[in-house]
Write an enzyme that holds these catalytic residues in place. Structure first.
Site, PDB file in Angstrom:
ATOM      1  CD  GLU A 155      -2.876   0.964   2.242  1.00 60.47           C
ATOM      2  OE1 GLU A 155      -3.646  -0.035   2.103  1.00 60.47           O
ATOM      3  OE2 GLU A 155      -3.226   1.848   3.424  1.00 60.47           O
ATOM      4  NE  ARG A 177      -5.668  35.672 -13.639  1.00 53.46           N
ATOM      5  CZ  ARG A 177      -6.710  36.185 -13.484  1.00 53.46           C
ATOM      6  NH1 ARG A 177      -7.616  36.404 -14.404  1.00 53.46           N
ATOM      7  NH2 ARG A 177      -6.768  37.063 -12.366  1.00 53.46           N
TER       8      ARG A 177
END
Length: 379
Positions: free
Chosen positions: A242, A268
């Site tokens: 995991e 932007r």
């Protein structure tokens, strides 16, 4: 030493990424609902629910590194990080303990359904008084004729409210410490299994999580994973999977968010210039790139160790720490870079931040990882 992906690995990643993007179109503004059974079966069809499970039981038979590449592609292509997490917890915390330690009858009976997406599994370890300290479980399993009787409450089970099977751990000998913990596979429909309602969480919204209570729940001897008393070792083995492979999904998220930030910075404009031309912006993006590439190297090294037949070494906690802390810092940077838009839902930046916060908590907190690293140093 070769840092390049092979042609096969590149194809594996690209095919998985394309399949994920086709199956889960990016709708960042959609309300976060729990994953559906259809979603789950799609993951099974893409091979993501059983990538590291042997082929004989319906899995892909891949090693840790190749499995991580698939999970990385899933995290990059799917903005529903709760679904990415749910699939990873199902595979690494539930399927792999069964694949590596379960009996042949258990493997044949459970793994094909888990790999195909017909079954959802929940890892029932965490208790109100046992989070990091997993050697002191209040859930008990007492010997009975032909099996064990489970009693107690697991407080936080990912996939718990919808799980068909639970991989759970209980104290079978309280005097033996971590050697007195045993692992079990328990069917949701068994008498005495009482799943709780979904918890309200900060992030990972597509993954339902809740408690599960065992009330005089009888489990047969054949439902023991491994041998009685091996539960502590089995759990730590699953944590090796995991802490390595699951966090590959967060590498994919970090790549996806970085792509969004670069695109935003190029388009932007403020003060008559693209904001990418401001050093404060470009350096922030450089730091985001540094974090993800550094974490990627550590995660691949941890997976390589698993593939060499080794156990969890210092690279596993190093990898988990680098990925989780790095992706959280980068998600916060992304919110700052997007400004007011980063706080709104349409771009999905605020969701990425909420989804990365738990990464520094589950699978062992960042402080636990530092303790593990310190022990490896002989401290």
């Amino acid at each position: 030493m070769d840092f390049a992906w092979s042609d096969r690995q590149r194809d594996l990643y690209e095919r998985t990424l394309a399949g994920v993007r086709l199956s889960f179109p990016d709708d960042k503004s959609a309300p976060a609902a729990f994953f559906s059974r259809d979603d789950w079966r799609v993951l099974g069809e893409l091979g993501l629910l059983g990538a590291s499970v042997p082929e004989g039981y319906g899995g892909g038979g891949l090693g840790a590194l190749d499995t991580a590449l698939m999970m990385e592609a899933l995290g990059r292509g799917c903005s529903h990080t709760g679904l990415v997490f749910a699939a990873s917890a199902h595979l690494f915390a539930c399927a792999m303990p069964i694949a590596d330690f379960g009996s042949e009858k258990m493997r044949v009976g459970v793994l094909p359904g888990m790999c195909a997406g017909d079954l959802v599994a929940g890892n029932a370890m965490t208790e109100p008084g046992a989070g990091s300290d997993v050697a002191r479980l209040a859930v008990t399993a007492e010997r009975a004729d032909g099996g064990w009787v489970l009693n107690g409450h697991k407080s936080f089970v990912s996939n718990g409210p919808v799980a068909d099977v639970y991989v759970t751990y209980a104290t079978t000998d309280e005097k033996a410490g971590h050697l007195g913990v045993t692992a079990f596979v328990v069917d949701r429909e068994a008498d005495g299994v009482v799943p709780g309602d979904p918890l309200e969480k900060m992030g990972l919204s597509q993954c339902p999580a809740g408690g599960v209570r065992f009330v005089d729940c009888f489990v047969r001897d054949e439902q023991v994973i491994g041998e009685p008393g091996q539960g502590g070792w089995i759990f730590q083995h699953s944590m090796g999977w995991e802490r390595s492979c699951l966090f590959a999904g967060y590498l994919g998220l970090a790549d996806r968010v970085l792509d969004q930030c670069v695109e935003h910075a190029r388009g932007r404009r403020q003060f008559g210039r693209r904001i990418a031309s401001f050093q404060a912006i470009s350096h922030r993006l450089a730091e985001m790139k540094l974090r993800v590439e550094s974490a990627r190297l550590l995660l691949y090294r941890a997976c390589w160790e698993l593939d060499q037949g080794g156990q969890a070494t210092v690279y596993t906690p190093l990898s988990k720490l680098a990925v989780s802390e790095g992706v959280l810092a980068s998600a916060l940077d992304a919110v700052r870079l997007f400004g007011g838009r980063g706080y709104l839902r349409p771009d999905g930046i605020e969701a990425a931040l909420r989804d990365t916060v738990p990464a520094v908590i589950f699978s062992g907190t960042s402080d636990i990882q530092r303790e593990l690293i310190a022990k490896e140093l002989g401290l």
